[in-house]
Design an enzyme around this catalytic site. Structure first.
Site, PDB file in Angstrom:
ATOM      1  N   ILE A  34      -9.922  -6.781 -13.819  1.00  0.00           N
ATOM      2  CA  ILE A  34     -11.016  -6.197 -13.599  1.00  0.00           C
ATOM      3  C   ILE A  34     -11.854  -7.034 -14.484  1.00  0.00           C
ATOM      4  O   ILE A  34     -11.971  -6.529 -15.840  1.00  0.00           O
ATOM      5  CB  ILE A  34     -10.761  -4.797 -13.763  1.00  0.00           C
ATOM      6  N   ASN A  46      -4.435   2.521 -13.666  1.00  0.00           N
ATOM      7  CA  ASN A  46      -3.520   1.573 -13.235  1.00  0.00           C
ATOM      8  C   ASN A  46      -2.055   2.084 -13.174  1.00  0.00           C
ATOM      9  O   ASN A  46      -1.842   3.034 -14.012  1.00  0.00           O
ATOM     10  CB  ASN A  46      -3.518   0.214 -14.001  1.00  0.00           C
ATOM     11  N   LYS A 105      -5.593  -8.668  -9.686  1.00  0.00           N
ATOM     12  CA  LYS A 105      -6.516  -9.458 -10.455  1.00  0.00           C
ATOM     13  C   LYS A 105      -7.200  -8.622 -11.624  1.00  0.00           C
ATOM     14  O   LYS A 105      -7.037  -7.231 -11.480  1.00  0.00           O
ATOM     15  CB  LYS A 105      -7.991  -9.538  -9.444  1.00  0.00           C
ATOM     16  N   HIS A 117       1.637   0.888 -13.135  1.00  0.00           N
ATOM     17  CA  HIS A 117       2.566  -0.363 -13.546  1.00  0.00           C
ATOM     18  C   HIS A 117       3.986   0.046 -13.522  1.00  0.00           C
ATOM     19  O   HIS A 117       4.611   1.082 -13.993  1.00  0.00           O
ATOM     20  CB  HIS A 117       2.257  -0.577 -15.172  1.00  0.00           C
ATOM     21  N   GLY A 159       0.784  -1.092   0.116  1.00  0.00           N
ATOM     22  CA  GLY A 159      -0.118   0.241   0.065  1.00  0.00           C
ATOM     23  C   GLY A 159       0.894   1.214   0.079  1.00  0.00           C
ATOM     24  O   GLY A 159       0.336   2.311   0.380  1.00  0.00           O
TER      25      GLY A 159
HETATM   26  C1  GRF Z   1       3.824  -1.071  -7.140  1.00  0.00           C
HETATM   27  O1  GRF Z   1       5.025  -1.112  -7.762  1.00  0.00           O
HETATM   28  C2  GRF Z   1       2.966  -1.094  -8.480  1.00  0.00           C
HETATM   29  O2  GRF Z   1       3.197  -0.361  -9.443  1.00  0.00           O
HETATM   30  C3  GRF Z   1       2.553  -2.496  -8.618  1.00  0.00           C
HETATM   31  O3  GRF Z   1       2.699  -3.191  -7.649  1.00  0.00           O
HETATM   32  C4  GRF Z   1       3.329  -2.429  -6.586  1.00  0.00           C
HETATM   33  C5  GRF Z   1       2.461  -2.102  -5.484  1.00  0.00           C
HETATM   34  O4  GRF Z   1       3.378  -1.420  -4.511  1.00  0.00           O
HETATM   35  N1  GRF Z   1       1.632  -2.838  -9.722  1.00  0.00           N
HETATM   36  P1  GRF Z   1       2.429  -0.698  -3.334  1.00  0.00           P
HETATM   37  O5  GRF Z   1       1.442  -1.715  -2.733  1.00  0.00           O
HETATM   38  O6  GRF Z   1       1.574   0.523  -3.625  1.00  0.00           O
HETATM   39  O7  GRF Z   1       3.412  -0.538  -2.234  1.00  0.00           O
END
Ligand code: GRF
Length: 203
Positions: free
Chosen positions: A90, A104, A88, A106, A11
């Protein structure tokens, strides 16, 4: 602008949204949704007194369905759904109900290093093994296919001197925490424009 933030892990991106001072008067996180029963992001939700729900299609006790999540978000008048490390796919109903209102983050420069299975350290390992000298983060719209929607913004990091995928992850995460709040501020200011092929961010 009302947000729903979908999470699966620690998070830190949720935290970057909640602690961003410029967003304080612009966005409100109404609810946090996870495919997990417990995760770091839920602890952050609790610390911020935010409602949190676990979602599953399997009728598991303590989980609600994506259909119920869709209804909940409509009831809460959510304007934008933010996938911040949500693992997951969507489902169509949610995509259709929130058309062009799901984004999102990434941890790579899409369209490279995306798609099914490309999440978390898998991404950074693939980038490390590719020998590329730059990586970065991408914020994009979400459609029915993993990591496929239109790119909203990207930021690069120099990885020419890194020794491990973990080091790439750390560098990329710090730009994630910058570009996600940036994009949310632009959404709140209605400065994100969708054309047929590209997304324009007005200054
Ligand atoms: C991040 O690197 C995000 O880009 C990826 O998963 C990770 C999540 O990190 N899809 P967090 O839970 O926000 O610390």
């Amino acid at each position: 602008m009302n947000l729903a933030v979908f999470v699966s892990g620690r998070g830190s991106n949720l935290n970057a949204i909640l602690s961003n001072l410029e967003l304080k008067n612009k966005v409100q996180v109404k609810v946090v949704i996870s495919d997990k029963k417990k995760c770091g992001a839920f602890e952050i939700a609790a610390e911020n007194s935010l409602p949190a729900y676990s979602v599953s299609e399997k009728n598991n006790q303590g989980y609600i369905s994506f259909h119920d999540v869709t209804k909940l978000l409509v009831d809460l008048e959510v304007d934008l759904i933010v996938l911040a490390g949500f693992l997951k796919l969507i489902p169509d109903e949610l995509i259709k109900t929130f058309k062009n209102r799901i984004i999102n983050i990434h941890p790579a420069l899409l369209p490279l290093f995306g798609g099914k299975g490309m999440y978390g350290m898998n991404v950074h390992k693939a980038v490390f093994e590719s020998g590329m000298k730059i990586s970065g983060a991408t914020v994009h719209f979400v459609d029915e296919i993993f990591d496929n929607g239109k790119i909203i913004t990207q930021r690069c990091v120099d990885i020419s001197t890194v020794d491990s995928p973990e080091e790439i992850a750390q560098k990329v995460l710090s730009v994630e925490h910058q570009i996600l709040p940036y994009v949310l501020g632009k959404f709140a200011d209605k400065k994100i424009k969708l054309s047929d092929d590209r997304v324009l961010i007005e200054v």
